[in-house]
Design an enzyme around this catalytic site. Structure first.
Site, PDB file in Angstrom:
ATOM      1  N   ASP A 131      48.865   9.946 -33.270  1.00  0.00           N
ATOM      2  CA  ASP A 131      47.683  10.752 -32.954  1.00  0.00           C
ATOM      3  C   ASP A 131      47.194  11.450 -34.227  1.00  0.00           C
ATOM      4  O   ASP A 131      47.970  11.683 -35.152  1.00  0.00           O
ATOM      5  CB  ASP A 131      48.032  11.853 -31.935  1.00  0.00           C
ATOM      6  N   MET A 132      45.914  11.822 -34.220  1.00  0.00           N
ATOM      7  CA  MET A 132      45.386  12.588 -35.354  1.00  0.00           C
ATOM      8  C   MET A 132      45.155  14.024 -34.914  1.00  0.00           C
ATOM      9  O   MET A 132      44.581  14.261 -33.853  1.00  0.00           O
ATOM     10  CB  MET A 132      44.083  11.964 -35.851  1.00  0.00           C
ATOM     11  N   GLN A 160      38.926   9.980 -36.177  1.00  0.00           N
ATOM     12  CA  GLN A 160      38.009  10.825 -35.386  1.00  0.00           C
ATOM     13  C   GLN A 160      36.580  10.737 -35.916  1.00  0.00           C
ATOM     14  O   GLN A 160      36.323  11.061 -37.078  1.00  0.00           O
ATOM     15  CB  GLN A 160      38.485  12.283 -35.475  1.00  0.00           C
ATOM     16  N   ARG A 181      42.750   3.640 -33.175  1.00  0.00           N
ATOM     17  CA  ARG A 181      42.157   4.209 -31.961  1.00  0.00           C
ATOM     18  C   ARG A 181      41.015   5.104 -32.442  1.00  0.00           C
ATOM     19  O   ARG A 181      41.243   6.053 -33.184  1.00  0.00           O
ATOM     20  CB  ARG A 181      43.162   5.055 -31.178  1.00  0.00           C
ATOM     21  N   LYS A 184      36.335  10.766 -30.590  1.00  0.00           N
ATOM     22  CA  LYS A 184      35.346  11.684 -31.196  1.00  0.00           C
ATOM     23  C   LYS A 184      36.040  12.779 -31.998  1.00  0.00           C
ATOM     24  O   LYS A 184      35.537  13.206 -33.025  1.00  0.00           O
ATOM     25  CB  LYS A 184      34.478  12.306 -30.105  1.00  0.00           C
ATOM     26  N   GLY A 185      37.196  13.277 -31.510  1.00  0.00           N
ATOM     27  CA  GLY A 185      37.897  14.375 -32.188  1.00  0.00           C
ATOM     28  C   GLY A 185      37.908  15.604 -31.301  1.00  0.00           C
ATOM     29  O   GLY A 185      36.883  15.958 -30.715  1.00  0.00           O
ATOM     30  N   ALA A 186      39.065  16.255 -31.204  1.00  0.00           N
ATOM     31  CA  ALA A 186      39.259  17.297 -30.192  1.00  0.00           C
ATOM     32  C   ALA A 186      39.429  18.710 -30.746  1.00  0.00           C
ATOM     33  O   ALA A 186      39.573  19.643 -29.976  1.00  0.00           O
ATOM     34  CB  ALA A 186      40.487  16.948 -29.346  1.00  0.00           C
ATOM     35  N   HIS A 224      35.419   8.887 -22.833  1.00  0.00           N
ATOM     36  CA  HIS A 224      34.998   8.894 -21.424  1.00  0.00           C
ATOM     37  C   HIS A 224      33.487   8.908 -21.339  1.00  0.00           C
ATOM     38  O   HIS A 224      32.918   9.044 -20.264  1.00  0.00           O
ATOM     39  CB  HIS A 224      35.539  10.142 -20.712  1.00  0.00           C
ATOM     40  N   ARG A 286      41.532  20.016 -22.886  1.00  0.00           N
ATOM     41  CA  ARG A 286      40.815  19.233 -21.871  1.00  0.00           C
ATOM     42  C   ARG A 286      39.752  20.087 -21.192  1.00  0.00           C
ATOM     43  O   ARG A 286      38.666  19.621 -20.892  1.00  0.00           O
ATOM     44  CB  ARG A 286      41.779  18.678 -20.800  1.00  0.00           C
TER      45      ARG A 286
HETATM   46  C1  LIG Z   1      43.228   7.915 -25.235  1.00  0.00           C
HETATM   47  C2  LIG Z   1      42.721   9.082 -26.004  1.00  0.00           C
HETATM   48  C3  LIG Z   1      43.433   9.548 -27.094  1.00  0.00           C
HETATM   49  C4  LIG Z   1      42.965  10.601 -27.851  1.00  0.00           C
HETATM   50  N1  LIG Z   1      43.631  10.972 -28.976  1.00  0.00           N
HETATM   51  C5  LIG Z   1      43.108  11.935 -29.772  1.00  0.00           C
HETATM   52  C6  LIG Z   1      43.675  12.248 -31.022  1.00  0.00           C
HETATM   53  O1  LIG Z   1      44.687  11.683 -31.445  1.00  0.00           O
HETATM   54  N2  LIG Z   1      43.096  13.222 -31.758  1.00  0.00           N
HETATM   55  C7  LIG Z   1      41.952  13.889 -31.343  1.00  0.00           C
HETATM   56  O2  LIG Z   1      41.437  14.747 -32.073  1.00  0.00           O
HETATM   57  N3  LIG Z   1      41.400  13.610 -30.150  1.00  0.00           N
HETATM   58  C8  LIG Z   1      41.956  12.660 -29.358  1.00  0.00           C
HETATM   59  N4  LIG Z   1      41.340  12.365 -28.159  1.00  0.00           N
HETATM   60  C9  LIG Z   1      40.311  13.284 -27.610  1.00  0.00           C
HETATM   61  C10 LIG Z   1      38.925  12.945 -28.088  1.00  0.00           C
HETATM   62  O3  LIG Z   1      38.809  13.188 -29.459  1.00  0.00           O
HETATM   63  C11 LIG Z   1      37.864  13.770 -27.341  1.00  0.00           C
HETATM   64  O4  LIG Z   1      38.103  15.122 -27.513  1.00  0.00           O
HETATM   65  C12 LIG Z   1      37.815  13.480 -25.858  1.00  0.00           C
HETATM   66  O5  LIG Z   1      38.053  12.145 -25.560  1.00  0.00           O
HETATM   67  C13 LIG Z   1      36.423  13.857 -25.300  1.00  0.00           C
HETATM   68  O6  LIG Z   1      35.432  13.090 -25.895  1.00  0.00           O
HETATM   69  P1  LIG Z   1      34.664  11.884 -25.152  1.00  0.00           P
HETATM   70  O7  LIG Z   1      34.608  10.729 -26.087  1.00  0.00           O
HETATM   71  O8  LIG Z   1      35.275  11.613 -23.856  1.00  0.00           O
HETATM   72  O9  LIG Z   1      33.164  12.389 -25.063  1.00  0.00           O
HETATM   73  P2  LIG Z   1      32.475  13.800 -24.578  1.00  0.00           P
HETATM   74  O10 LIG Z   1      31.111  13.689 -25.166  1.00  0.00           O
HETATM   75  O11 LIG Z   1      33.345  14.925 -24.911  1.00  0.00           O
HETATM   76  O12 LIG Z   1      32.473  13.578 -23.051  1.00  0.00           O
HETATM   77  C14 LIG Z   1      31.636  12.625 -22.396  1.00  0.00           C
HETATM   78  C15 LIG Z   1      31.771  12.754 -20.893  1.00  0.00           C
HETATM   79  O13 LIG Z   1      33.102  12.394 -20.510  1.00  0.00           O
HETATM   80  C16 LIG Z   1      33.550  13.216 -19.459  1.00  0.00           C
HETATM   81  N5  LIG Z   1      34.691  14.029 -19.908  1.00  0.00           N
HETATM   82  C17 LIG Z   1      35.140  14.167 -21.160  1.00  0.00           C
HETATM   83  N6  LIG Z   1      36.223  14.970 -21.205  1.00  0.00           N
HETATM   84  C18 LIG Z   1      36.436  15.355 -19.938  1.00  0.00           C
HETATM   85  C19 LIG Z   1      37.404  16.187 -19.316  1.00  0.00           C
HETATM   86  N7  LIG Z   1      38.343  16.793 -20.007  1.00  0.00           N
HETATM   87  N8  LIG Z   1      37.319  16.354 -17.962  1.00  0.00           N
HETATM   88  C20 LIG Z   1      36.371  15.718 -17.247  1.00  0.00           C
HETATM   89  N9  LIG Z   1      35.430  14.927 -17.775  1.00  0.00           N
HETATM   90  C21 LIG Z   1      35.458  14.746 -19.100  1.00  0.00           C
HETATM   91  C22 LIG Z   1      32.373  14.079 -19.071  1.00  0.00           C
HETATM   92  O14 LIG Z   1      31.646  13.404 -18.081  1.00  0.00           O
HETATM   93  C23 LIG Z   1      31.590  14.150 -20.347  1.00  0.00           C
HETATM   94  O15 LIG Z   1      30.230  14.441 -20.128  1.00  0.00           O
HETATM   95  C24 LIG Z   1      41.773  11.271 -27.443  1.00  0.00           C
HETATM   96  C25 LIG Z   1      41.037  10.800 -26.344  1.00  0.00           C
HETATM   97  C26 LIG Z   1      41.485   9.719 -25.642  1.00  0.00           C
HETATM   98  C27 LIG Z   1      40.659   9.224 -24.506  1.00  0.00           C
END
Ligand SMILES: Cc1cc2nc3c(=O)[nH]c(=O)nc-3n(C[C@H](O)[C@H](O)[C@H](O)COP(=O)(O)OP(=O)(O)OC[C@H]3O[C@@H](n4cnc5c(N)ncnc54)[C@H](O)[C@@H]3O)c2cc1C
Length: 304
Positions: A131-132, A160, A181, A184-186, A224, A286
């Site tokens: 993971d990052m 990310q 993988r 977007k970045g969290a 998502h 989340r």
């Molecule tokens: C398998 C996986 C591994 C990941 N690993 C990392 C990592 O190593 N490092 C890192 O920085 N980030 C990681 N992430 C998190 C990622 O960076 C985002 O923060 C997260 O996926 C939300 O972005 P999004 O692409 O879903 O788009 P967003 O624009 O955030 O969301 C788009 C839509 O998705 C739905 N949604 C998104 N999140 C939620 C939620 N929590 N509850 C309900 N609905 C939601 C909503 O409908 C929202 O409008 C990971 C994500 C996934 C799926």
């Protein structure tokens, strides 16, 4: 409404975990995003996903330890998880966070710890995803990843789309032939390292997704966001990239409807399945992604 920034700030306040834990409904609320507290809970969740045609990646929750005892315990937990994956036959790999394996203690110690997990995964014919974390860890994470990729091959990285630097990191990683993988970045990042606007992050995600799909390497598109998913499906179709040449990835409990639909439509779908006692920062991140979920949490916390 509480903002993303406020929730990300609260995610760093671990003392709030005890506060939440006092509410009668907290377990049910956290179960929305977390499979449970031990390996068996995770195996049960993964078996159910597998039955729906979806694969998984194990995540033992925890991050930023400065205790060698804790980092060593996490290595043992991952070795156990790899054994249990083999013993139960579930279709899953593992995801690790390097600060959980001692990156904040000493980089070389973290490398040795991660090496033990990658080596065990190699014996089990399995795969480790690194993971990052926040941008202060990116360089060290990439250094460790590269060492292990060169030595073993069965390891991939997360990049990310919100970081300005990621285009270059994608180029280097593709040149190595390694699996990425893309997400977007969290984390909460300053404007000098990350795109401040969601529209810019999304545009970069689409650009990088195209580069990944064209590379001929098997990557994970982790989102998502339906717009990102449609863009990926359309690009794959237009370039003749088959549905089994990449996978979508989502988090446990997020957009379950979409997870199952993609699997039914013949796309590869992998779910990130977190478990363990250290659920608090993960859970808060989340909520930060969708502050509307705060209502779901507040409503259910009081229910016994
Ligand atoms: C398998 C996986 C591994 C990941 N690993 C990392 C990592 O190593 N490092 C890192 O920085 N980030 C990681 N992430 C998190 C990622 O960076 C985002 O923060 C997260 O996926 C939300 O972005 P999004 O692409 O879903 O788009 P967003 O624009 O955030 O969301 C788009 C839509 O998705 C739905 N949604 C998104 N999140 C939620 C939620 N929590 N509850 C309900 N609905 C939601 C909503 O409908 C929202 O409008 C990971 C994500 C996934 C799926």
């Amino acid at each position: 409404m509480i903002s993303r920034a406020a929730l990300l700030y609260l995610s760093q306040k671990r003392e709030l975990k005890d506060f939440f834990s006092r509410f009668p409904g907290f377990k049910q609320v956290t179960r929305r995003f977390i499979a449970g507290e031990n390996i068996d809970d995770a195996i049960t969740a993964i078996l159910e996903l597998n039955r729906a045609g979806v694969t998984a990646t194990f995540d033992h929750l925890g991050e930023s330890t400065i205790s060698r005892a804790e980092a060593d315990a996490d290595v043992r937990e991952y070795l156990r998880a790899l054994d249990r994956i083999e013993a139960t036959g579930v279709n899953s790999n593992v995801s690790v966070k390097l600060t959980q394996l001692g990156l904040d203690i000493d980089e070389d110690y973290c490398l040795q710890n991660t090496r033990r997990i990658v080596e065990a995964a190699k014996r089990h014919n399995n795969f480790v995803r690194i993971d990052m974390e926040d941008s202060s860890k990116t360089d060290a994470t990439l250094r460790i990843f590269k060492r292990l990729y060169d030595d073993y091959g069965n390891v991939g990285i997360v990049l990310q789309a919100y970081l300005y630097r990621t285009g270059k990191d994608v180029d280097h990683t593709l040149a190595m032939g390694a699996r990425i993988r893309l997400c977007k970045g969290a984390y909460k990042e300053p404007e000098d390292v990350a795109f401040p606007e969601k529209s810019e992050v999304d545009a970069n995600f689409v650009k990088l997704m195209k580069q990944l799909l064209k590379s001929g390497i098997y990557h994970g598109i982790a989102t998502h966001d339906e717009k990102m998913i449609v863009a990926t499906k359309e690009f794959a179709a237009s370039e003749g990239v088959s549905r089994d040449a990449f996978e979508f990835q989502m988090l446990y409990g997020v957009r379950r409807d979409l997870q199952l639909k993609l699997a039914r439509d013949g796309y590869r779908m992998r779910i990130y399945v977190p478990y363990g006692e250290h659920w608090y920062p993960y859970f808060m991140r989340r909520l930060a992604e969708r502050p509307a979920n705060v209502w779901f949490v507040l409503k259910n916390l009081m229910k016994g």
